[in-house]
Design a protein around this motif. Structure first.
Motif, PDB file in Angstrom:
ATOM      1  N   MET A   1       0.845  -1.198   0.000  1.00 41.58           N
ATOM      2  CA  MET A   1       0.000   0.000   0.000  1.00 41.58           C
ATOM      3  C   MET A   1       0.882   1.251   0.000  1.00 41.58           C
ATOM      4  N   PRO A   2       0.465   2.294  -0.737  1.00 44.65           N
ATOM      5  CA  PRO A   2       1.289   3.507  -0.836  1.00 44.65           C
ATOM      6  C   PRO A   2       1.388   4.251   0.490  1.00 44.65           C
ATOM      7  N   ILE A   3       2.566   4.798   0.736  1.00 44.21           N
ATOM      8  CA  ILE A   3       2.804   5.575   1.953  1.00 44.21           C
ATOM      9  C   ILE A   3       3.329   6.944   1.543  1.00 44.21           C
ATOM     10  N   PRO A   4       2.725   8.038   2.022  1.00 43.70           N
ATOM     11  CA  PRO A   4       3.188   9.385   1.672  1.00 43.70           C
ATOM     12  C   PRO A   4       4.667   9.580   1.975  1.00 43.70           C
ATOM     13  N   GLU A   5       5.315  10.392   1.173  1.00 42.70           N
ATOM     14  CA  GLU A   5       6.753  10.618   1.329  1.00 42.70           C
ATOM     15  C   GLU A   5       7.109  11.273   2.656  1.00 42.70           C
ATOM     16  N   ASP A   6       6.167  12.031   3.227  1.00 46.68           N
ATOM     17  CA  ASP A   6       6.478  12.722   4.474  1.00 46.68           C
ATOM     18  C   ASP A   6       6.486  11.785   5.685  1.00 46.68           C
ATOM     19  N   VAL A   7       6.043  10.541   5.486  1.00 50.77           N
ATOM     20  CA  VAL A   7       6.052   9.567   6.578  1.00 50.77           C
ATOM     21  C   VAL A   7       7.411   8.869   6.597  1.00 50.77           C
ATOM     22  N   THR A   8       8.178   9.115   7.641  1.00 46.83           N
ATOM     23  CA  THR A   8       9.538   8.571   7.719  1.00 46.83           C
ATOM     24  C   THR A   8       9.651   7.345   8.619  1.00 46.83           C
ATOM     25  N   GLY A   9       8.696   7.182   9.522  1.00 45.48           N
ATOM     26  CA  GLY A   9       8.777   6.097  10.493  1.00 45.48           C
ATOM     27  C   GLY A   9       9.329   6.574  11.820  1.00 45.48           C
ATOM     28  N   GLU A  10       9.954   7.740  11.790  1.00 47.45           N
ATOM     29  CA  GLU A  10      10.502   8.308  13.029  1.00 47.45           C
ATOM     30  C   GLU A  10       9.385   8.804  13.944  1.00 47.45           C
ATOM     31  N   GLU A  11       8.161   8.877  13.405  1.00 48.96           N
ATOM     32  CA  GLU A  11       7.029   9.387  14.181  1.00 48.96           C
ATOM     33  C   GLU A  11       6.545   8.417  15.259  1.00 48.96           C
ATOM     34  N   VAL A  12       6.956   7.171  15.189  1.00 45.04           N
ATOM     35  CA  VAL A  12       6.476   6.189  16.169  1.00 45.04           C
ATOM     36  C   VAL A  12       7.042   6.484  17.560  1.00 45.04           C
ATOM     37  N   ASP A  13       6.350   6.001  18.568  1.00 46.35           N
ATOM     38  CA  ASP A  13       6.794   6.214  19.953  1.00 46.35           C
ATOM     39  C   ASP A  13       8.168   5.599  20.193  1.00 46.35           C
ATOM     40  N   LYS A  14       8.844   6.143  21.190  1.00 42.39           N
ATOM     41  CA  LYS A  14      10.180   5.652  21.533  1.00 42.39           C
ATOM     42  C   LYS A  14      10.156   4.174  21.888  1.00 42.39           C
TER      43      LYS A  14
END
Length: 255
Positions: A1-14
């Motif tokens: 499934m497509p994922i927007p370019e602005d989603v880096t994965g760094e947004e997930v909780d620590k």
């Protein structure tokens, strides 16, 4: 499934990022991006969130955070059996009781309120934090109502948390559930008071307490935009009729 370019994965909780460190770096990044999409879409577009959760699950089924996310996504689209299986898997991996209330609610979704009620009496409930215990109380009251025990649902919701004037993230939902339970047993005046209290605490708009209050007060809201659209349609129809009359050879009479 497509994922927007602005989603880096760094947004997930620590904590989630820490769990994903057990995976190869590239794989961890892919899983993280899918988990971000699940979180973004869960409330507004649960079907899409569910799709992303399945991708993450396929990539990293041995990561507890992935199983938990998959559980919530399945729960959001009403796949309660699947959700329960994922929550159980996550719990086995972490040993945490945090998911106990939502697991009980899955039992309700599967048509087993008796099982949900039994879970409300298990030792795991005592290990929950205050928010978790409130959630468990809400589930138990729902199970009572599922079983036709409306008066018992009212009693189940009566607690120090309900009586408290302090506002917590769960306060509005607890007061709302109590108001709804009161209404179910015909205690309308009390229900109205508690819907008002729920509205007072509902800073995030998580309930429709204002609509329920209006309904009890006999207030009807009119959609101004909808009415305007209807008027425009009527005017258009009248204009079309007048135009049709002129085109057919009819002329205004001369004075």
């Amino acid at each position: 499934m497509p994922i927007p370019e602005d989603v880096t994965g760094e947004e997930v909780d620590k904590d989630v990022r820490q769990e994903l460190m057990s995976l190869p770096k590239t794989l961890a990044g892919d899983v993280a991006r899918n988990l971000v999409m699940v979180a973004r879409l869960l409330d507004e577009e649960p079907e899409k969130a569910y799709g992303y959760s399945r991708v993450a699950l396929r990539l990293a089924s041995r990561v507890a955070a992935v199983r938990e996310a998959a559980g919530f996504a399945a729960y959001a689209v009403g796949k309660y059996g699947e959700a329960l299986a994922e929550f159980r898997a996550a719990r086995r991996m972490t040993g945490s009781v945090e998911l106990w209330p939502v697991m009980a609610d899955c039992e309700r979704g599967l048509g087993r309120p008796e099982k949900a009620l039994a879970m409300a009496g298990e030792p795991e409930v005592q290990k929950l934090d205050r928010a978790g215990q409130v959630e468990m109380r809400l589930v138990a009251a729902g199970a009572r109502r599922d079983m036709g025990q409306a008066d018992a649902a009212v009693v189940t919701l009566q607690s120090p948390e309900l009586a408290s004037t302090a506002v917590h993230p769960w306060t509005a939902r607890l007061r709302y559930a109590y108001a709804d339970a009161l209404l179910a047993v015909g205690r309308e005046e009390e229900a109205r008071d508690w819907f008002a209290k729920a509205l007072e605490a509902d800073q995030g708009g998580t309930t429709d307490a204002s609509d329920r209050l209006a309904e009890l007060d006999g207030v009807e809201f009119t959609d101004v935009l909808e009415e305007s659209g209807e008027v425009d349609e009527e005017n258009d129809a009248e204009n079309d009729a007048e135009g049709a009359g002129t085109d057919s050879g009819e002329r205004p009479e001369k004075g």
